[in-house]
Design an enzyme around this catalytic site. Structure first.
Site, PDB file in Angstrom:
ATOM      1  N   LYS A 280      58.996  63.840  60.512  1.00 39.71           N
ATOM      2  CA  LYS A 280      60.416  64.056  60.766  1.00 39.71           C
ATOM      3  C   LYS A 280      60.568  65.298  61.646  1.00 39.71           C
ATOM      4  O   LYS A 280      59.913  66.313  61.391  1.00 39.71           O
ATOM      5  CB  LYS A 280      61.132  64.265  59.416  1.00 39.71           C
ATOM      6  CG  LYS A 280      62.558  63.780  59.392  1.00 39.71           C
ATOM      7  CD  LYS A 280      63.064  63.640  57.962  1.00 39.71           C
ATOM      8  CE  LYS A 280      64.518  63.234  57.958  1.00 39.71           C
ATOM      9  NZ  LYS A 280      65.013  62.862  56.648  1.00 39.71           N
ATOM     10  N   GLU A 364      72.805  55.703  43.305  1.00 39.43           N
ATOM     11  CA  GLU A 364      74.082  56.090  42.708  1.00 39.43           C
ATOM     12  C   GLU A 364      74.389  55.297  41.440  1.00 39.43           C
ATOM     13  O   GLU A 364      74.909  55.835  40.462  1.00 39.43           O
ATOM     14  CB  GLU A 364      75.223  55.912  43.725  1.00 39.43           C
ATOM     15  CG  GLU A 364      75.207  56.901  44.884  1.00 39.43           C
ATOM     16  CD  GLU A 364      74.195  56.580  45.971  1.00 39.43           C
ATOM     17  OE1 GLU A 364      73.567  55.490  45.916  1.00 39.43           O
ATOM     18  OE2 GLU A 364      74.025  57.407  46.882  1.00 39.43           O
ATOM     19  N   ARG A 392      79.110  52.630  45.268  1.00 43.39           N
ATOM     20  CA  ARG A 392      77.929  51.977  44.686  1.00 43.39           C
ATOM     21  C   ARG A 392      77.963  51.980  43.156  1.00 43.39           C
ATOM     22  O   ARG A 392      77.335  51.152  42.522  1.00 43.39           O
ATOM     23  CB  ARG A 392      76.656  52.721  45.097  1.00 43.39           C
ATOM     24  CG  ARG A 392      76.180  52.473  46.464  1.00 43.39           C
ATOM     25  CD  ARG A 392      75.303  51.224  46.502  1.00 43.39           C
ATOM     26  NE  ARG A 392      75.088  50.817  47.869  1.00 43.39           N
ATOM     27  CZ  ARG A 392      74.109  51.245  48.632  1.00 43.39           C
ATOM     28  NH1 ARG A 392      73.227  52.099  48.164  1.00 43.39           N
ATOM     29  NH2 ARG A 392      74.005  50.815  49.865  1.00 43.39           N
TER      30      ARG A 392
HETATM   31  C1  LIG Z   1      74.082  55.007  49.386  1.00 44.89           C
HETATM   32  C2  LIG Z   1      73.748  56.242  50.146  1.00 44.89           C
HETATM   33  N1  LIG Z   1      73.514  57.388  49.477  1.00 44.89           N
HETATM   34  C3  LIG Z   1      73.224  58.513  50.164  1.00 44.89           C
HETATM   35  C4  LIG Z   1      73.154  58.506  51.529  1.00 44.89           C
HETATM   36  C5  LIG Z   1      72.903  59.780  52.291  1.00 44.89           C
HETATM   37  N2  LIG Z   1      71.652  59.713  53.050  1.00 44.89           N
HETATM   38  C6  LIG Z   1      71.634  59.435  54.357  1.00 44.89           C
HETATM   39  S1  LIG Z   1      70.101  59.398  54.996  1.00 44.89           S
HETATM   40  C7  LIG Z   1      69.431  59.809  53.511  1.00 44.89           C
HETATM   41  C8  LIG Z   1      67.949  59.984  53.396  1.00 44.89           C
HETATM   42  C9  LIG Z   1      67.240  58.861  53.999  1.00 44.89           C
HETATM   43  O1  LIG Z   1      65.871  59.095  53.899  1.00 44.89           O
HETATM   44  P1  LIG Z   1      64.883  58.012  54.440  1.00 44.89           P
HETATM   45  O2  LIG Z   1      65.391  56.648  54.101  1.00 44.89           O
HETATM   46  O3  LIG Z   1      63.521  58.357  53.981  1.00 44.89           O
HETATM   47  O4  LIG Z   1      65.017  58.146  56.012  1.00 44.89           O
HETATM   48  P2  LIG Z   1      64.675  59.409  56.947  1.00 44.89           P
HETATM   49  O5  LIG Z   1      65.954  60.145  57.161  1.00 44.89           O
HETATM   50  O6  LIG Z   1      63.666  60.261  56.248  1.00 44.89           O
HETATM   51  O7  LIG Z   1      64.187  58.825  58.193  1.00 44.89           O
HETATM   52  C10 LIG Z   1      70.415  59.942  52.529  1.00 44.89           C
HETATM   53  C11 LIG Z   1      70.154  60.317  51.125  1.00 44.89           C
HETATM   54  C12 LIG Z   1      73.420  57.287  52.172  1.00 44.89           C
HETATM   55  N3  LIG Z   1      73.422  57.180  53.505  1.00 44.89           N
HETATM   56  N4  LIG Z   1      73.704  56.183  51.463  1.00 44.89           N
END
Ligand SMILES: Cc1ncc(C[n+]2csc(CCOP(=O)(O)OP(=O)(O)O)c2C)c(N)n1
Length: 626
Positions: A280, A364, A392
């Protein structure tokens, strides 16, 4: 200078490039991301991590015929750059510009929109099954981050895929990070695979097999690809047991190797999962060092990565600090986040009370049930979940928390417009979806101090409650030392003359707008009362009835959709009391609101003092000035 990127108008242009040019394209894209996002803000880290991966996907597959689904889709900027949106890329997340997520209406290459996590695998399976039924040949590729695998829905999809289709490709983009560090057993499991010495031996062997792309016949290339991919095979019990062929872990920054692997995976007639390791923030030192900060952020200095610090605490920070203070003297308090310690500011709570803090992953629904369980044993869980993500948790809120009248507190951050993120993230529905559920109370603070009081009120209340507060900073009101409990359902009368013609019921952060309306009316000779409604449920039926009888018009102000919102609750109450006083309701219309600056969007959709005054003048028979 971005000569290669400048010449990319569609994915077909990517396919024409040599390996050297593909590598150069990756560097140019990195430069573009770092420069543009420094101005607009956005999800820099996730996109820097998938540059090579996205290039390789577009090199091998053919969108829009083939379908790419990106989970959350915050990491789809590179995809946007390669699919004819380069000329508008500098407008990303700005009013009228490109959206920060995939949007079906934005491009034919965006086959599926998203903004919430965990949707890609289920939706991709739906597309794959539809394709199979229709006899299509296209490929469906779902790319999801390691944290997306902590989502319940992702696991529901995994349980279902092998039974439903023989052709679907999942790319697990493993960078070890959610927004904060990824948590839980799944994260540990992925880490085990990646850190295994066996993997490293296999990977080195595979890397030796990779040659320059180009110049070979398709058959030769496919054979090489198969060899390379097979030599990376690493038996993964979980995925294999679920009926998916597992490949990887693969280096997500090695374009030739990724191309060969995708060329091979394309030929398989069974669902596969390719585990790809990426970094990242790759290529921008500040983002490589501070993954959390650079997951998503506002404008920054493109040289140093520095951002401007805020002059005052945000609502999230006031929430976390106030809760930490309460928890010092109350053993019942625990704090729960669904992978958002940063966004909800619960990382500040964690620093003070690490033993009372739980991050359950992007889950959630589970967070709500987990809280319900703790509440049955005498704890008072404070679940800090953005308004939009709490959608959710709707069923367990009804079925587990409210039905059993358990003292769980939902702290709904971003209860308002999300601004630049847009419709997937606006928190405009929570009054509507919570108001109809028995037992729950719904509170809306006018400022930081009242937020602290409401948390305290929730703690005293022996049943479920929700507190909703907006993104960013409030008016800057100092938080008093000792919070006080607010009587449930009691509004606060702030300004009145005794002979008010108008009574303005303002909810939460709309108070400055209420005062602006009252001041304008006063200058036009119309006395108006200003009431801080505080509760969307239960509403102050006595005060509403009293003003409905004494004033000519009521006004309700809410940063929420009108349908089913606070104004609707007031109308229902008037109806119950047999009163027909007209109500001017100001809030958001029955449509999805695009991304943009909150002030601009308020103007566009009439969520302004001016819009209220126009309606009031008409109804009161006041001539419009100027
Ligand atoms: C239902 C929901 N909860 C929380 C989020 C906030 N959120 C956005 S990206 C993320 C982390 C995503 O991590 P990952 O899937 O590993 O992708 P990366 O950003 O590391 O590429 C979160 C918690 C969201 N988008 N949707």
């Amino acid at each position: 200078m971005t000569p290669i990127l400048d010449a990319i108008h569609s994915p077909a242009d990517v396919k024409r490039l040599s390996l050297a040019e593909l590598n150069q394209l990756a560097e140019e894209i990195r430069g573009e991301l770092i420069t543009v996002l420094a101005r607009t803000g956005g999800h820099l880290g996730p996109n820097l991590g998938v540059v090579e991966l996205t290039i390789a996907m577009h090199y091998v597959f053919d969108t829009p015929t083939d379908h790419f689904l990106f989970d959350v889709s915050h990491q789809a900027y590179v995809h946007k750059l390669l699919t004819g949106r380069r000329d508008r890329f500098s407008t990303i997340r700005t009013p009228g510009g490109l959206n920060g997520f995939m949007l079906r209406t934005e491009s034919e290459h965006d086959c599926y929109g998203a903004g919430h996590a965990g949707t890609a695998l289920s939706a991709a399976l739906g597309m794959a099954v539809a394709r199979d039924r229709l006899g299509g040949k296209e490929h469906v590729v779902a790319l999801a981050g390691d944290a997306a695998f902590t989502c319940g829905i992702t696991q529901e999809a995994l349980n279902n895929i092998a039974a439903q289709t023989k052709r679907m490709i999942i790319v697990l983009n493993d960078n070890k990070w959610s927004i904060d560090k990824n948590v839980g057993a799944i994260a540990t499991y992925f880490n085990k695979i990646v850190t295994s010495p066996q993997y490293h031996r296999l990977y080195e062997r595979a890397a030796k097999l990779v040659e320059k792309v180009g110049g070979k016949s398709a058959a030769q290339a496919a054979r090489k690809a198969e060899e390379a991919a097979k030599s990376m095979l690493w038996p993964s019990i979980i995925f294999e047991e679920l009926g998916l062929k597992y490949y990887g872990p693969a280096d997500g920054h090695d374009i030739p190797s990724l191309i060969r692997t995708f060329q091979f995976l394309k030929t398989l007639d069974r669902p596969v999962l390719l585990h790809v390791i990426t970094q990242k923030g790759r290529g921008f030192e500040p983002a490589e060092e501070k993954q959390k900060k650079f997951h998503g952020l506002g404008p920054y200095n493109p040289e140093t990565g520095e951002t401007k610090p805020l002059a005052q605490r945000t609502y999230s920070e006031v929430f976390a600090d106030s809760l930490a203070k309460l928890a010092t003297n109350d053993k019942r308090i625990v704090a729960i986040t669904a992978a958002m310690p940063n966004g909800t500011a619960l990382d500040r709570f964690r620093a003070v009370h690490p033993d009372k803090y739980y991050d359950v992953g992007i889950a959630e629904e589970h967070a709500v049930l987990f809280a319900a369980g703790m509440a049955t044993k005498g704890f008072v869980p404070f679940c800090a979940i953005y308004s939009t993500f709490l959608q959710r948790g709707f069923d367990p809120i009804v079925h587990d928390v409210c039905l059993q009248n358990l003292p769980v507190v939902f702290c709904m951050d971003r209860g308002s417009l999300s601004g630049d993120d847009g419709p997937t993230h606006h928190g405009l529905f929570d009054i509507s979806f919570l108001r109809g559920i028995p037992n729950i109370i719904h509170m809306n603070p006018k400022d930081e101090d009242e937020l602290a009081d409401m948390l305290y009120t929730a703690l005293q209340h022996n049943g479920p409650s929700a507190v909703r507060y907006p993104r960013g900073v409030g008016p800057g009101t100092a938080v008093k030392d000792q919070p006080v409990a607010i009587p449930i359902g009691q509004a606060e009368l702030l300004e009145h003359t005794g002979n008010d013609r108008v009574a303005i019921f303002s909810l939460g952060s709309m108070l400055p707008m209420a005062r602006e309306i009252a001041d304008s009316l006063a200058s036009e000779g119309v006395p108006a009362a200003v009431i801080n409604a505080r509760f969307a449920k239960p509403i102050d039926t006595e005060m509403i009835g009293q003003f409905a009888r004494s004033a000519e018009i009521l006004v309700t102000l809410e940063d929420h959709v009108l349908a089913g919102g606070f104004g609707s609750a007031v109308l229902e109450e008037l109806n119950r009391q047999g009163l027909s006083t007209p109500v001017v309701r100001i809030g958001w219309p029955d449509q999805f609101i695009e991304h943009g600056k909150p002030e601009d969007l308020r103007k566009k959709y009439g969520v302004t003092a001016e819009a209220a005054l126009t309606q009031l003048r008409q109804q009161l028979g006041i001539p419009v000035l100027g």
